[in-house]
Write a protein that holds these residues in place. Sequence first.
Motif, mmCIF file in Angstrom:
data_model
loop_
_atom_site.group_PDB
_atom_site.id
_atom_site.type_symbol
_atom_site.label_atom_id
_atom_site.label_comp_id
_atom_site.label_asym_id
_atom_site.label_seq_id
_atom_site.Cartn_x
_atom_site.Cartn_y
_atom_site.Cartn_z
ATOM 1 N N ALA A 64 0.843 -1.197 0.000
ATOM 2 C CA ALA A 64 0.000 0.000 0.000
ATOM 3 C C ALA A 64 0.876 1.242 0.000
ATOM 4 N N GLU A 65 0.536 2.210 -0.862
ATOM 5 C CA GLU A 65 1.357 3.414 -0.984
ATOM 6 C C GLU A 65 1.425 4.167 0.336
ATOM 7 N N GLY A 66 0.299 4.229 1.064
ATOM 8 C CA GLY A 66 0.298 4.931 2.343
ATOM 9 C C GLY A 66 1.290 4.346 3.318
ATOM 10 N N ASP A 67 1.396 3.008 3.346
ATOM 11 C CA ASP A 67 2.350 2.367 4.244
ATOM 12 C C ASP A 67 3.776 2.740 3.867
ATOM 13 N N VAL A 68 4.076 2.737 2.572
ATOM 14 C CA VAL A 68 5.421 3.080 2.112
ATOM 15 C C VAL A 68 5.763 4.505 2.517
ATOM 16 N N VAL A 69 4.843 5.440 2.295
ATOM 17 C CA VAL A 69 5.084 6.840 2.630
ATOM 18 C C VAL A 69 5.334 6.986 4.118
ATOM 19 N N ASP A 70 4.443 6.411 4.934
ATOM 20 C CA ASP A 70 4.571 6.558 6.380
ATOM 21 C C ASP A 70 5.872 5.981 6.889
ATOM 22 N N ASP A 71 6.213 4.773 6.450
ATOM 23 C CA ASP A 71 7.419 4.122 6.946
ATOM 24 C C ASP A 71 8.677 4.860 6.522
ATOM 25 N N ILE A 117 13.273 8.497 7.911
ATOM 26 C CA ILE A 117 14.066 9.698 7.637
ATOM 27 C C ILE A 117 14.061 10.624 8.845
ATOM 28 N N PHE A 118 12.880 10.859 9.415
ATOM 29 C CA PHE A 118 12.801 11.783 10.551
ATOM 30 C C PHE A 118 13.458 11.206 11.798
ATOM 31 N N THR A 119 13.470 9.886 11.936
ATOM 32 C CA THR A 119 14.141 9.286 13.098
ATOM 33 C C THR A 119 15.651 9.374 12.941
ATOM 34 N N ALA A 143 16.560 6.415 24.701
ATOM 35 C CA ALA A 143 15.956 7.708 25.024
ATOM 36 C C ALA A 143 14.484 7.772 24.629
ATOM 37 N N GLY A 144 13.984 6.683 24.053
ATOM 38 C CA GLY A 144 12.580 6.666 23.667
ATOM 39 C C GLY A 144 12.253 7.641 22.555
ATOM 40 N N ILE A 145 13.211 7.864 21.645
ATOM 41 C CA ILE A 145 12.953 8.757 20.513
ATOM 42 C C ILE A 145 11.823 8.165 19.675
ATOM 43 N N PRO A 146 10.754 8.899 19.497
ATOM 44 C CA PRO A 146 9.587 8.316 18.815
ATOM 45 C C PRO A 146 9.859 8.045 17.343
ATOM 46 N N TYR A 147 9.371 6.902 16.902
ATOM 47 C CA TYR A 147 9.531 6.514 15.501
ATOM 48 C C TYR A 147 8.285 6.976 14.761
ATOM 49 N N ARG A 148 8.240 8.278 14.467
ATOM 50 C CA ARG A 148 7.061 8.835 13.817
ATOM 51 C C ARG A 148 7.438 10.136 13.105
ATOM 52 N N VAL A 149 6.524 10.575 12.245
ATOM 53 C CA VAL A 149 6.671 11.857 11.568
ATOM 54 C C VAL A 149 5.949 12.903 12.403
ATOM 55 N N PRO A 150 6.615 13.996 12.785
ATOM 56 C CA PRO A 150 5.929 15.026 13.570
ATOM 57 C C PRO A 150 4.820 15.673 12.750
ATOM 58 N N THR A 151 3.877 16.269 13.437
ATOM 59 C CA THR A 151 2.765 16.933 12.761
ATOM 60 C C THR A 151 2.632 18.361 13.284
ATOM 61 N N GLY A 152 1.890 19.174 12.538
ATOM 62 C CA GLY A 152 1.606 20.533 12.969
ATOM 63 C C GLY A 152 2.868 21.357 13.150
ATOM 64 N N ARG A 185 10.598 15.047 -1.555
ATOM 65 C CA ARG A 185 9.656 15.894 -2.310
ATOM 66 C C ARG A 185 8.426 15.094 -2.705
ATOM 67 N N ARG A 186 8.619 13.829 -3.066
ATOM 68 C CA ARG A 186 7.490 12.988 -3.454
ATOM 69 C C ARG A 186 6.607 12.648 -2.239
ATOM 70 N N LEU A 187 7.240 12.453 -1.083
ATOM 71 C CA LEU A 187 6.502 12.068 0.112
ATOM 72 C C LEU A 187 5.870 13.264 0.813
ATOM 73 N N MET A 188 6.414 14.462 0.576
ATOM 74 C CA MET A 188 5.911 15.660 1.256
ATOM 75 C C MET A 188 5.603 16.751 0.232
ATOM 76 N N PRO A 189 4.668 16.509 -0.668
ATOM 77 C CA PRO A 189 4.367 17.509 -1.708
ATOM 78 C C PRO A 189 3.874 18.807 -1.061
ATOM 79 N N GLY A 190 4.261 19.910 -1.692
ATOM 80 C CA GLY A 190 3.814 21.204 -1.192
ATOM 81 C C GLY A 190 4.748 21.854 -0.199
ATOM 82 N N GLN A 191 5.822 21.169 0.210
ATOM 83 C CA GLN A 191 6.797 21.761 1.119
ATOM 84 C C GLN A 191 7.808 22.549 0.289
ATOM 85 N N SER A 192 7.718 23.865 0.341
ATOM 86 C CA SER A 192 8.509 24.742 -0.526
ATOM 87 C C SER A 192 10.005 24.494 -0.400
ATOM 88 N N GLU A 193 10.521 24.412 0.826
ATOM 89 C CA GLU A 193 11.960 24.303 1.007
ATOM 90 C C GLU A 193 12.492 22.937 0.581
#
Length: 408
Positions: A104-111, A116-118, A170-179, A221-229
């Motif tokens: 599933a594409e959503g799973d690939v994007v999330d993982d 990357i963020f971790t 250190a319990g660094i969360p394995y997730r993409v931050p939001t907001g 860029r493909r996983l985060m469309p619309g992020q200017s930087e």
Amino acid sequence: MTDPRAAATADAVAAASVDAYPRIVAALIRVTGDWTLAEDCAQEALTAALQRWPQEGVPGNPGGWLMTVARNRAIDVLRRASVERRKLGELAALAIADPGSAPAEGDVVDDRLRLIFTCCHPALPLDARVALTLRTICRVPTADIARAFLVGESAMTRRLTRAKTKIAGAGIPYRVPTGPALTERLPGVLAVLYLLFTQGYNADGEPAFADEAIRLARLLRRLMPGQSEVSALLALFLFQHSRRDTRRDAHGALVALDKQDRRRWDHAAIGEGLRVLAEARDDGPYALQARIAACHATAPTAGATDWPAIAGWYDRLARVQPSPVIELNRAVAHGYAHGPDAGLSLLALARSGGALDDYPLAIAVEADLTARRGDPAHAAHLFRQAAAATDPGPVRRALLDRAADPLA
């Protein structure tokens, strides 16, 4: 004689690993929380492909095949370690009912974003973030990473192990931050990619690292469309890397930008960079740097470079992201746009805080502006001074060549 089938299999495994390896590692880390297990199982799946695909043929979905083998290996390891049933159940859910189907594409994007963020978490030292990104996402051998960081392989192995241990301990969360947290964390991720690119683009760098930085920027860029930087950073990489084949002559000596054969620049990359840059706003530091790089990339000749525009972009960049190095580059731009006296005035201002004392490039900039002002003897002295402060290598040789001919 090389076995054609084995060679074809090796090529197929290499192609599949570029996309599948980080996806598999990311999925297994998400479920098990064990970085070493995830990497070992992904590597064993690649090894199994090299052994089995010559006889069985390359499957229709190589990535799905690799995921299944890696997942099954992880299940075996966890069973032997008597891990709780919950993790085994989640691992079983990674099974692909039809090995020929895609995940599933959503799973690939999330993982992938989680990984990357971790790897780029600010709790880790910056060099550890770069090394972990290279090893985990790009699958660069530890020995190659160690060579780029000028340390031994065993030392780099320990550094990577400490980073993984810190993530777990250190319990660094394995997730993409939001907001707002995403806004705060994304610049750190982009800074890692920028440093990774620089490790490959520098005169003594590893060229493959620049390629990996571009690949990861495209992925982001493909996983985060619309992020200017994100778009701006990719554009900047493409403009800079378009000159890779012209930055050295046949003897390995550095070739200055204004002396490069622009016909040999990668014009397809420049075109892609312009299209990507159109997605970016002009208020971010990477967008401003990309605009500067675009001015250089699109000038048909060195003499046609729009230096007033570049000076203007540097004025804006100095306000958005003030730093001594940016002020140094701003002095260069104004020196070419408005004359060497203007450049020397800005250079004196940039050096007034002391941050650029004994910095070889600052001395070299003064030398170049001094030569263009009409004092080649003093310029030669300054070029020799800059060379003396530079480590042996192509940059020092280039500075000594300018000392011999300051007006070159």
